[in-house]
Design a protein around this motif. Structure first.
Motif, mmCIF file in Angstrom:
data_model
loop_
_atom_site.group_PDB
_atom_site.id
_atom_site.type_symbol
_atom_site.label_atom_id
_atom_site.label_comp_id
_atom_site.label_asym_id
_atom_site.label_seq_id
_atom_site.Cartn_x
_atom_site.Cartn_y
_atom_site.Cartn_z
ATOM 1 N N GLY A 67 43.033 37.056 32.700
ATOM 2 C CA GLY A 67 42.769 37.534 34.053
ATOM 3 C C GLY A 67 41.697 38.600 34.064
ATOM 4 N N SER A 68 41.650 39.333 35.163
ATOM 5 C CA SER A 68 40.625 40.353 35.354
ATOM 6 C C SER A 68 41.298 41.650 35.766
ATOM 7 C CB SER A 68 39.638 39.888 36.426
ATOM 8 O OG SER A 68 40.309 39.687 37.668
ATOM 9 N N SER A 69 40.509 42.641 36.166
ATOM 10 C CA SER A 69 41.049 43.903 36.670
ATOM 11 C C SER A 69 41.221 43.767 38.173
ATOM 12 C CB SER A 69 40.111 45.065 36.325
ATOM 13 O OG SER A 69 40.081 45.283 34.931
ATOM 14 N N ILE A 70 42.485 43.723 38.621
ATOM 15 C CA ILE A 70 42.785 43.453 40.018
ATOM 16 C C ILE A 70 42.753 44.717 40.859
ATOM 17 C CG2 ILE A 70 44.530 42.530 41.598
ATOM 18 C CD1 ILE A 70 43.185 40.441 39.835
ATOM 19 N N PHE A 71 43.175 45.856 40.280
ATOM 20 C CA PHE A 71 43.255 47.102 41.038
ATOM 21 C C PHE A 71 44.065 46.898 42.315
ATOM 22 C CE2 PHE A 71 39.483 47.838 38.451
ATOM 23 C CZ PHE A 71 39.687 49.134 38.008
ATOM 24 N N GLY A 72 45.275 46.400 42.158
ATOM 25 C CA GLY A 72 46.136 46.199 43.314
ATOM 26 C C GLY A 72 46.357 47.494 44.070
ATOM 27 N N ARG A 73 46.472 47.375 45.373
ATOM 28 C CA ARG A 73 46.671 48.568 46.213
ATOM 29 C C ARG A 73 47.926 49.312 45.790
ATOM 30 N NH1 ARG A 73 47.573 52.492 48.267
ATOM 31 N NH2 ARG A 73 47.196 53.268 50.365
ATOM 32 N N PHE A 74 48.961 48.596 45.372
ATOM 33 C CA PHE A 74 50.182 49.209 44.866
ATOM 34 C C PHE A 74 50.469 48.624 43.486
ATOM 35 C CE2 PHE A 74 50.596 49.268 49.496
ATOM 36 C CZ PHE A 74 50.782 50.627 49.703
ATOM 37 N N PRO A 75 50.614 49.446 42.447
ATOM 38 C CA PRO A 75 50.812 48.937 41.082
ATOM 39 C C PRO A 75 52.003 48.009 40.941
ATOM 40 C CG PRO A 75 50.274 51.273 41.040
ATOM 41 C CD PRO A 75 50.473 50.907 42.489
ATOM 42 N N LYS A 76 53.072 48.222 41.727
ATOM 43 C CA LYS A 76 54.229 47.355 41.565
ATOM 44 C C LYS A 76 53.966 45.947 42.076
ATOM 45 C CE LYS A 76 56.619 48.644 45.879
ATOM 46 N NZ LYS A 76 57.859 49.247 46.430
ATOM 47 N N SER A 86 50.559 44.598 41.879
ATOM 48 C CA SER A 86 49.640 44.098 40.862
ATOM 49 C C SER A 86 49.024 45.272 40.125
ATOM 50 C CB SER A 86 48.529 43.240 41.485
ATOM 51 O OG SER A 86 47.616 42.827 40.486
ATOM 52 N N SER A 87 49.288 45.358 38.828
ATOM 53 C CA SER A 87 48.689 46.404 37.993
ATOM 54 C C SER A 87 47.798 45.804 36.914
ATOM 55 C CB SER A 87 49.793 47.259 37.347
ATOM 56 O OG SER A 87 50.646 46.448 36.558
ATOM 57 N N GLU A 88 47.339 44.586 37.133
ATOM 58 C CA GLU A 88 46.575 43.864 36.116
ATOM 59 C C GLU A 88 45.234 44.531 35.864
ATOM 60 O OE1 GLU A 88 44.629 39.394 35.499
ATOM 61 O OE2 GLU A 88 46.139 39.754 37.054
ATOM 62 N N PHE A 101 29.214 38.091 38.461
ATOM 63 C CA PHE A 101 28.830 37.220 39.570
ATOM 64 C C PHE A 101 29.161 35.757 39.288
ATOM 65 C CE2 PHE A 101 26.578 40.933 40.859
ATOM 66 C CZ PHE A 101 26.426 40.822 42.224
ATOM 67 N N THR A 102 29.318 35.397 38.023
ATOM 68 C CA THR A 102 29.630 34.011 37.674
ATOM 69 C C THR A 102 31.069 33.663 38.048
ATOM 70 O OG1 THR A 102 28.043 34.109 35.845
ATOM 71 C CG2 THR A 102 29.655 32.309 35.807
ATOM 72 N N THR A 103 32.005 34.539 37.702
ATOM 73 C CA THR A 103 33.419 34.281 37.997
ATOM 74 C C THR A 103 33.902 35.014 39.241
ATOM 75 O OG1 THR A 103 34.105 36.111 36.558
ATOM 76 C CG2 THR A 103 33.943 33.912 35.567
ATOM 77 N N GLU A 104 33.048 35.908 39.786
ATOM 78 C CA GLU A 104 33.383 36.700 40.974
ATOM 79 C C GLU A 104 34.632 37.544 40.740
ATOM 80 O OE1 GLU A 104 33.571 33.979 44.259
ATOM 81 O OE2 GLU A 104 31.392 33.765 44.358
ATOM 82 N N LYS A 105 34.687 38.190 39.569
ATOM 83 C CA LYS A 105 35.827 39.029 39.220
ATOM 84 C C LYS A 105 35.348 40.352 38.634
ATOM 85 C CE LYS A 105 39.081 35.235 38.361
ATOM 86 N NZ LYS A 105 39.916 35.549 39.553
ATOM 87 N N PHE A 106 36.210 41.382 38.789
ATOM 88 C CA PHE A 106 35.955 42.700 38.232
ATOM 89 C C PHE A 106 36.680 42.866 36.897
ATOM 90 C CE2 PHE A 106 34.758 43.719 42.565
ATOM 91 C CZ PHE A 106 33.748 44.661 42.399
ATOM 92 N N PHE A 107 36.084 43.709 36.029
ATOM 93 C CA PHE A 107 36.682 44.054 34.753
ATOM 94 C C PHE A 107 36.429 45.530 34.484
ATOM 95 C CE2 PHE A 107 35.417 39.639 34.698
ATOM 96 C CZ PHE A 107 36.552 38.990 34.228
#
Length: 357
Positions: A16-25, A27-29, A323-329
């Motif tokens: 996966g990637s770095s999701i930075f969920g608004r609330f860790p519970k 998504s904390s990926e 930009f290729t996978t459109e995901k943050f890391f």
């Protein structure tokens, strides 16, 4: 394998990637120093020190001179050219010793450096070290780009005299014109034009950045030279000119306006769009020192990354968007602090960068 009665199998995402969920519970990926390729996690490129000019200090900028065939680097207050065999030649000193510098060259062997205080010209055709301070008042040079025979300078003055950006022409081998060839202003909002960049794939167009708005200008020639496109504007400006980066397709930057906290915007020839997610926007809204940031594009094995770093110790964060996978890391150094790269260049078949520290 036997399954426990009344239980359900739940798939576990291991790539996966770095999701930075608004609330860790929820998504904390987070994914560090890896990116996705062919649905597998691949190591990001490592780095090693190949040249030390000073034992301590700050790498402020690096530039690949296509016509000159060398790299120009600024470390602390000193400017050096670096050959293909990594030999160094001292060019001169700037009036400042810290903070990012911006560099571009014209067709007359002139390289212009701006440090937020002065503009300087180095002419590599003269055959000896030379670095000449330019007269640019009332402008405080904040950013430089070459476009259609002109050096276009953004203005670092955030007051009444900072309402204009300027186009400068060649004057002599070591100087540009002492008074601007043309003077322009942002018109959609009352704002300050802090930077100008070429729009990729649009030979005549430039994008002018303010602090709360951006406008497109077109090189039309004649006495006026540039004219604003009065049908297009972007209702976001730029938090820090150091976060502006361009590739063959995109212009990206850390953006904000009078009504919104920072987001990451990308402009193409078809308009602009945010690439930061709600989780990323939440992270950006909690950055303590957003102006202490830098960004650049880098390409690796077909993947184009926008790398954004907040280097104040209170923030200590590097994000990279693929930009290729459109995901943050997440990206770090070997101490799990921010990544040290300030600017990348591709020179003599290798990628080089200057270090923030």
């Amino acid at each position: 394998m036997r399954q426990t009665p009344a239980s359900n199998q739940v798939p576990v995402n291991v790539t996966g990637s770095s999701i930075f969920g608004r609330f860790p519970k929820i998504s904390s990926e987070r994914t560090y120093n890896l990116y996705l390729s062919d649905e597998w996690l691949i190591n990001t490129s490592g780095y090693e020190r190949i040249l030390e000019i000073f034992p301590t200090g700050e790498g402020r900028g690096i530039f690949n001179s296509i016509r000159g065939g060398f790299m120009l680097v600024v470390v602390n207050a000193s400017v050096y050219s670096i050959s293909t065999v990594l030999g160094t030649t001292f060019i001169g000193n700037l009036a400042t010793a810290n903070g990012e510098v911006f560099i571009d060259e014209n067709l007359s062997a002139q390289i212009c450096i701006v440090d937020g205080f002065n503009a300087y010209i180095y002419n590599y055709s003269l055959g000896f070290p030379n670095l000449t301070v330019q007269v640019t008042a009332p402008l405080v040079p904040n950013y430089v780009v070459y476009h259609n025979t002109f050096f276009l300078l953004g203005n670092g003055i955030n007051s009444g005299t900072g309402a204009a950006w300027y186009a400068y022409s060649f004057a002599s081998p070591t100087t540009i014109s002492t008074s601007a060839t043309n003077t322009f202003a942002l018109q959609t909002k009352p704002d300050y034009p802090i930077a100008v960049v070429r729009l990729p794939g649009q030979a005549a167009n430039v994008l002018v950045f303010g602090t709360s708005v951006c406008e497109v200008f077109t090189n039309v020639g004649g006495l006026q030279n540039y004219r604003r496109n009065n049908t297009i504007n972007i209702d976001y400006g730029c938090v820090s000119v150091r976060t502006i980066a361009t590739s063959d397709k995109y212009v990206a930057w850390l953006a904000e306006n009078e009504n919104n906290a920072p987001i990451i915007l990308v402009y193409t020839g078809n308009g602009y769009q945010p690439i930061s997610t709600d989780g990323i926007d939440h992270v950006l809204s909690n950055i303590n020192f957003p102006a202490q940031s830098t960004a650049m594009f880098v390409r690796k094995d077909g993947h184009l990354f926008y790398q954004l770093t907040f280097y104040n110790p209170a923030d200590n964060l590097t994000l990279t968007y693929d930009f290729t996978t459109e995901k943050f890391f997440d990206l770090t150094d070997h101490f799990e602090n921010y990544h040290p790269a300030r600017n990348y260049v591709y020179f003599n078949h290798k990628t080089y960068f200057v270090s923030l520290n």
